[in-house]
Design a protein around this motif. Structure first.
Motif, mmCIF file in Angstrom:
data_model
loop_
_atom_site.group_PDB
_atom_site.id
_atom_site.type_symbol
_atom_site.label_atom_id
_atom_site.label_comp_id
_atom_site.label_asym_id
_atom_site.label_seq_id
_atom_site.Cartn_x
_atom_site.Cartn_y
_atom_site.Cartn_z
ATOM 1 N N LYS A 1 14.061 -9.559 19.182
ATOM 2 C CA LYS A 1 13.772 -8.558 20.209
ATOM 3 C C LYS A 1 12.271 -8.322 20.336
ATOM 4 O O LYS A 1 11.730 -8.256 21.446
ATOM 5 N N VAL A 2 11.592 -8.201 19.207
ATOM 6 C CA VAL A 2 10.150 -7.958 19.238
ATOM 7 C C VAL A 2 9.420 -9.140 19.863
ATOM 8 O O VAL A 2 8.530 -8.973 20.707
ATOM 9 N N ILE A 3 9.800 -10.350 19.480
ATOM 10 C CA ILE A 3 9.156 -11.544 20.045
ATOM 11 C C ILE A 3 9.393 -11.628 21.554
ATOM 12 O O ILE A 3 8.489 -11.955 22.338
ATOM 13 N N THR A 4 10.615 -11.303 21.977
ATOM 14 C CA THR A 4 10.931 -11.332 23.408
ATOM 15 C C THR A 4 10.086 -10.338 24.180
ATOM 16 O O THR A 4 9.536 -10.655 25.249
ATOM 17 N N VAL A 5 9.973 -9.118 23.657
ATOM 18 C CA VAL A 5 9.167 -8.104 24.333
ATOM 19 C C VAL A 5 7.703 -8.515 24.401
ATOM 20 O O VAL A 5 7.040 -8.355 25.438
ATOM 21 N N VAL A 6 7.181 -9.068 23.314
ATOM 22 C CA VAL A 6 5.782 -9.506 23.296
ATOM 23 C C VAL A 6 5.542 -10.607 24.336
ATOM 24 O O VAL A 6 4.554 -10.580 25.087
ATOM 25 N N ILE A 7 6.459 -11.568 24.418
ATOM 26 C CA ILE A 7 6.305 -12.658 25.395
ATOM 27 C C ILE A 7 6.372 -12.122 26.821
ATOM 28 O O ILE A 7 5.577 -12.517 27.692
ATOM 29 N N VAL B 1 5.676 -9.063 27.872
ATOM 30 C CA VAL B 1 4.463 -8.283 28.160
ATOM 31 C C VAL B 1 3.281 -9.212 28.415
ATOM 32 O O VAL B 1 2.479 -8.988 29.335
ATOM 33 N N ALA B 2 3.159 -10.273 27.620
ATOM 34 C CA ALA B 2 2.074 -11.243 27.836
ATOM 35 C C ALA B 2 2.201 -11.912 29.202
ATOM 36 O O ALA B 2 1.203 -12.117 29.905
#
Length: 313
Positions: free
Chosen positions: A37-43, A45-46
């Motif tokens: 979930k964190v990786i998905t949100v970071v991607i 947002v980027a």
């Protein structure tokens, strides 16, 4: 008694809220863990920053003078916020001066080219796609193969042959020289065929024929309504393709009064004496506003159209 009933009602409502909250939850084995979930949100947002940053920079640059473009911070305004209206008005006046007051005429030309071409192209694409999807006829496979092969051909490769044809017909430097080529889209035909094949049930067509409806009536009263979301998707694709088309207007149009906004702004950049990039950025932002408004206005229909071809029946 009333207190017990009120407690029971509150407990029932609380249970219903919990049930509704978890009604669409995935099974535990299919739920992503916290790291995913964190990786998905970071991607995401980027990606959002990547796509929005050029727009942000263009808005900032559209308020600056040529000297401020190189001397000020590129990520913020060069003047205080209370002086921004004056800076915007000055760049707007500069833009109209460089374009000799024809900027909005160019925007209107782009709207005419895009709306008319996309409207005609959408109807033609849906009709051709529906015909090849629902009517067997001799040579259908060959025709579809030729159209699919046209999708692989770069549009710039056709510019010179198109110019030769329209020049022989004395249609160069006219609106028809842009509208007619942009109304023919192999990709629009492909989308129309996919949507007609997957979204229009054969049983419905047979029922309409049994009731005595003709093919024209079936198409215009039944098929078009079913394919309305798909038509919005095709319309948006053709609209943006015509709006962003640069090579065809460059070859066909020589009059300033008939130029689209892309070709008009390119003419400013081509001038040896032009160095006002702030006014150019303002023109680019104002020139793309109709596309943004169109996408926002048709967003819900576009999303439905994108999903229409993925579900059969």
């Amino acid at each position: 008694m009333s207190i017990a009933m009120s407690k029971e009602a509150r407990a029932r409502r609380r249970a219903e809220r919990i049930r509704d909250k978890h009604a669409n939850d995935l099974p535990r084995s299919m739920q992503p863990n916290a790291v995913v979930k964190v990786i998905t949100v970071v991607i995401l947002v980027a990606a959002l920053i990547y796509f929005l940053f050029p727009i942000y920079w263009a808005i900032i640059a559209s308020t600056k003078s040529p000297a401020q473009m190189s001397a000020s911070n590129g990520l913020w305004f060069a003047v205080p916020l209370n002086e921004l209206p004056d800076a915007i008005a000055e760049n707007y006046a500069t833009l109209l001066g460089w374009t000799r007051g024809q900027f909005w005429r160019w925007v209107l030309n782009s709207l005419v080219y895009s709306v008319v071409s996309a409207g005609i192209g959408t109807i033609v694409s849906v009709m051709a796609g529906y015909a090849t999807a629902k009517f067997p006829f001799r040579g259908r496979g060959v025709a579809m193969g030729i159209i699919m092969a046209c999708m692989l051909m770069p549009s710039a490769l056709l510019t010179i042959p198109q110019y030769s044809i329209f020049n022989a017909l004395h249609l160069t430097n006219t609106m028809l020289s842009i509208i007619i080529p942009c109304s023919v889209s192999p990709f629009g035909f492909f989308l129309g065929r996919v949507y007609a094949q997957t979204s229009v049930p054969d049983e419905l067509l047979e029922a309409a024929r049994i009731d005595g409806a003709g093919e024209a009536r079936i198409f215009f009263t039944i098929v078009l309504r079913i394919l309305a979301p798909a038509m919005v998707t095709i319309f948006l694709f053709l609209f943006v393709a015509t709006w962003n088309n640069f090579m065809l207007p460059l070859m066909m149009i020589s009059s300033d009064e008939l130029k689209p906004v892309t070709l008009g702004l390119f003419g400013l950049v081509s001038l040896a004496t032009f160095n006002d990039r702030g006014a150019l950025m303002m023109g680019a932002i104002l020139g793309v506003l109709p596309v943004i408004v169109l996408f926002l206005g048709l967003q819900r229909y576009w999303q439905a159209g994108l999903a229409a071809g993925s579900v059969k029946g």
